[in-house]
Design a protein around this motif. Structure first.
Motif, PDB file in Angstrom:
ATOM      1  N   SER A 283      -4.191  -5.489   9.247  1.00  0.00           N
ATOM      2  CA  SER A 283      -5.430  -6.052   9.791  1.00  0.00           C
ATOM      3  C   SER A 283      -6.562  -5.868   8.788  1.00  0.00           C
ATOM      4  O   SER A 283      -6.851  -4.743   8.369  1.00  0.00           O
ATOM      5  CB  SER A 283      -5.789  -5.349  11.105  1.00  0.00           C
ATOM      6  N   LYS A 284      -7.206  -6.968   8.427  1.00  0.00           N
ATOM      7  CA  LYS A 284      -8.321  -6.917   7.474  1.00  0.00           C
ATOM      8  C   LYS A 284      -9.611  -6.424   8.131  1.00  0.00           C
ATOM      9  O   LYS A 284     -10.546  -6.046   7.444  1.00  0.00           O
ATOM     10  CB  LYS A 284      -8.539  -8.290   6.847  1.00  0.00           C
ATOM     11  N   ASP A 285      -9.655  -6.470   9.457  1.00  0.00           N
ATOM     12  CA  ASP A 285     -10.856  -6.043  10.179  1.00  0.00           C
ATOM     13  C   ASP A 285     -10.865  -4.547  10.476  1.00  0.00           C
ATOM     14  O   ASP A 285     -11.918  -3.980  10.754  1.00  0.00           O
ATOM     15  CB  ASP A 285     -10.976  -6.812  11.502  1.00  0.00           C
ATOM     16  N   GLU A 286      -9.696  -3.921  10.452  1.00  0.00           N
ATOM     17  CA  GLU A 286      -9.591  -2.479  10.707  1.00  0.00           C
ATOM     18  C   GLU A 286      -9.756  -1.729   9.385  1.00  0.00           C
ATOM     19  O   GLU A 286      -9.282  -2.196   8.353  1.00  0.00           O
ATOM     20  CB  GLU A 286      -8.214  -2.146  11.298  1.00  0.00           C
ATOM     21  N   PRO A 287     -10.383  -0.545   9.426  1.00  0.00           N
ATOM     22  CA  PRO A 287     -10.516   0.217   8.173  1.00  0.00           C
ATOM     23  C   PRO A 287      -9.155   0.642   7.619  1.00  0.00           C
ATOM     24  O   PRO A 287      -8.204   0.853   8.374  1.00  0.00           O
ATOM     25  CB  PRO A 287     -11.333   1.446   8.563  1.00  0.00           C
ATOM     26  N   VAL A 288      -9.085   0.736   6.295  1.00  0.00           N
ATOM     27  CA  VAL A 288      -7.878   1.190   5.607  1.00  0.00           C
ATOM     28  C   VAL A 288      -8.222   2.506   4.920  1.00  0.00           C
ATOM     29  O   VAL A 288      -9.266   2.618   4.277  1.00  0.00           O
ATOM     30  CB  VAL A 288      -7.405   0.155   4.552  1.00  0.00           C
ATOM     31  N   TYR A 289      -7.352   3.487   5.082  1.00  0.00           N
ATOM     32  CA  TYR A 289      -7.519   4.795   4.446  1.00  0.00           C
ATOM     33  C   TYR A 289      -6.463   4.914   3.354  1.00  0.00           C
ATOM     34  O   TYR A 289      -5.278   4.761   3.630  1.00  0.00           O
ATOM     35  CB  TYR A 289      -7.359   5.914   5.487  1.00  0.00           C
ATOM     36  N   LEU A 290      -6.923   5.154   2.113  1.00  0.00           N
ATOM     37  CA  LEU A 290      -6.033   5.189   0.955  1.00  0.00           C
ATOM     38  C   LEU A 290      -6.079   6.538   0.262  1.00  0.00           C
ATOM     39  O   LEU A 290      -7.116   7.201   0.256  1.00  0.00           O
ATOM     40  CB  LEU A 290      -6.492   4.178  -0.103  1.00  0.00           C
ATOM     41  N   TYR A 291      -4.956   6.890  -0.353  1.00  0.00           N
ATOM     42  CA  TYR A 291      -4.967   8.021  -1.276  1.00  0.00           C
ATOM     43  C   TYR A 291      -3.817   7.882  -2.253  1.00  0.00           C
ATOM     44  O   TYR A 291      -2.856   7.152  -2.012  1.00  0.00           O
ATOM     45  CB  TYR A 291      -4.913   9.363  -0.538  1.00  0.00           C
ATOM     46  N   CYS A 292      -3.954   8.588  -3.379  1.00  0.00           N
ATOM     47  CA  CYS A 292      -2.904   8.648  -4.387  1.00  0.00           C
ATOM     48  C   CYS A 292      -2.794  10.108  -4.829  1.00  0.00           C
ATOM     49  O   CYS A 292      -3.102  11.002  -4.049  1.00  0.00           O
ATOM     50  CB  CYS A 292      -3.209   7.708  -5.559  1.00  0.00           C
ATOM     51  N   ARG A 293      -2.417  10.357  -6.058  1.00  0.00           N
ATOM     52  CA  ARG A 293      -2.296  11.736  -6.530  1.00  0.00           C
ATOM     53  C   ARG A 293      -3.664  12.348  -6.811  1.00  0.00           C
ATOM     54  O   ARG A 293      -3.984  13.423  -6.326  1.00  0.00           O
ATOM     55  CB  ARG A 293      -1.414  11.793  -7.783  1.00  0.00           C
ATOM     56  N   SER A 294      -4.496  11.633  -7.611  1.00  0.00           N
ATOM     57  CA  SER A 294      -5.771  12.218  -8.026  1.00  0.00           C
ATOM     58  C   SER A 294      -6.989  11.346  -7.739  1.00  0.00           C
ATOM     59  O   SER A 294      -8.112  11.794  -7.922  1.00  0.00           O
ATOM     60  CB  SER A 294      -5.725  12.525  -9.523  1.00  0.00           C
ATOM     61  N   GLY A 295      -6.785  10.117  -7.314  1.00  0.00           N
ATOM     62  CA  GLY A 295      -7.902   9.241  -6.968  1.00  0.00           C
ATOM     63  C   GLY A 295      -8.016   7.964  -7.787  1.00  0.00           C
ATOM     64  O   GLY A 295      -8.703   7.032  -7.381  1.00  0.00           O
ATOM     65  N   ALA A 296      -7.353   7.895  -8.936  1.00  0.00           N
ATOM     66  CA  ALA A 296      -7.476   6.716  -9.800  1.00  0.00           C
ATOM     67  C   ALA A 296      -6.723   5.506  -9.241  1.00  0.00           C
ATOM     68  O   ALA A 296      -7.274   4.406  -9.151  1.00  0.00           O
ATOM     69  CB  ALA A 296      -6.989   7.038 -11.214  1.00  0.00           C
ATOM     70  N   ARG A 297      -5.464   5.690  -8.862  1.00  0.00           N
ATOM     71  CA  ARG A 297      -4.671   4.567  -8.331  1.00  0.00           C
ATOM     72  C   ARG A 297      -5.239   4.045  -7.019  1.00  0.00           C
ATOM     73  O   ARG A 297      -5.258   2.843  -6.778  1.00  0.00           O
ATOM     74  CB  ARG A 297      -3.212   4.984  -8.100  1.00  0.00           C
TER      75      ARG A 297
END
Length: 114
Positions: free
Chosen positions: A73-87
């Protein structure tokens, strides 16, 4: 505009749609809720530990990443993470380009989570 945006010249549109949260803010935002939580690391990294309920969508697999995100869903927030923040920052900008309205990125990535 944030200090980051002022210092690094990010566009206002992107800074409005992408917000970087520290570990406490990120944890509070996802606690006890059904959210779109994406771990953009490789399957090996994900297998060595991840945030509960995160879905592994490897950013390096560009086709798979786009295919998965198109179903979200493009209207719902997306929470992202990777190893250190760059990706996850790269992934966040990619999602903005795909039309997502609000993306939250974990500052310092999974290394800061633990």
């Amino acid at each position: 505009m944030s200090i980051f945006g002022t210092l690094f010249g990010t566009s206002k549109e992107k800074s409005d749609k992408i917000e970087i949260l520290d570990q406490a803010e990120f944890s509070a935002a996802i606690a006890g809720k059904k959210v779109q939580l994406i771990d953009v690391r490789t399957p090996n990294e994900y297998g060595s530990g991840h945030i509960k309920n995160a879905v592994n969508v490897d950013l390096f697999n560009a086709t798979g990443f786009e295919k998965y995100c198109k179903k979200m869903s493009k209207d719902e927030p997306v929470y992202l993470y990777c190893r250190s923040g760059a990706r996850s920052q790269r992934a966040a900008h990619k999602l903005v380009g795909m039309g997502f309205e609000k993306i939250y990125d974990l500052k310092g990535g999974y290394m800061r989570w633990r």
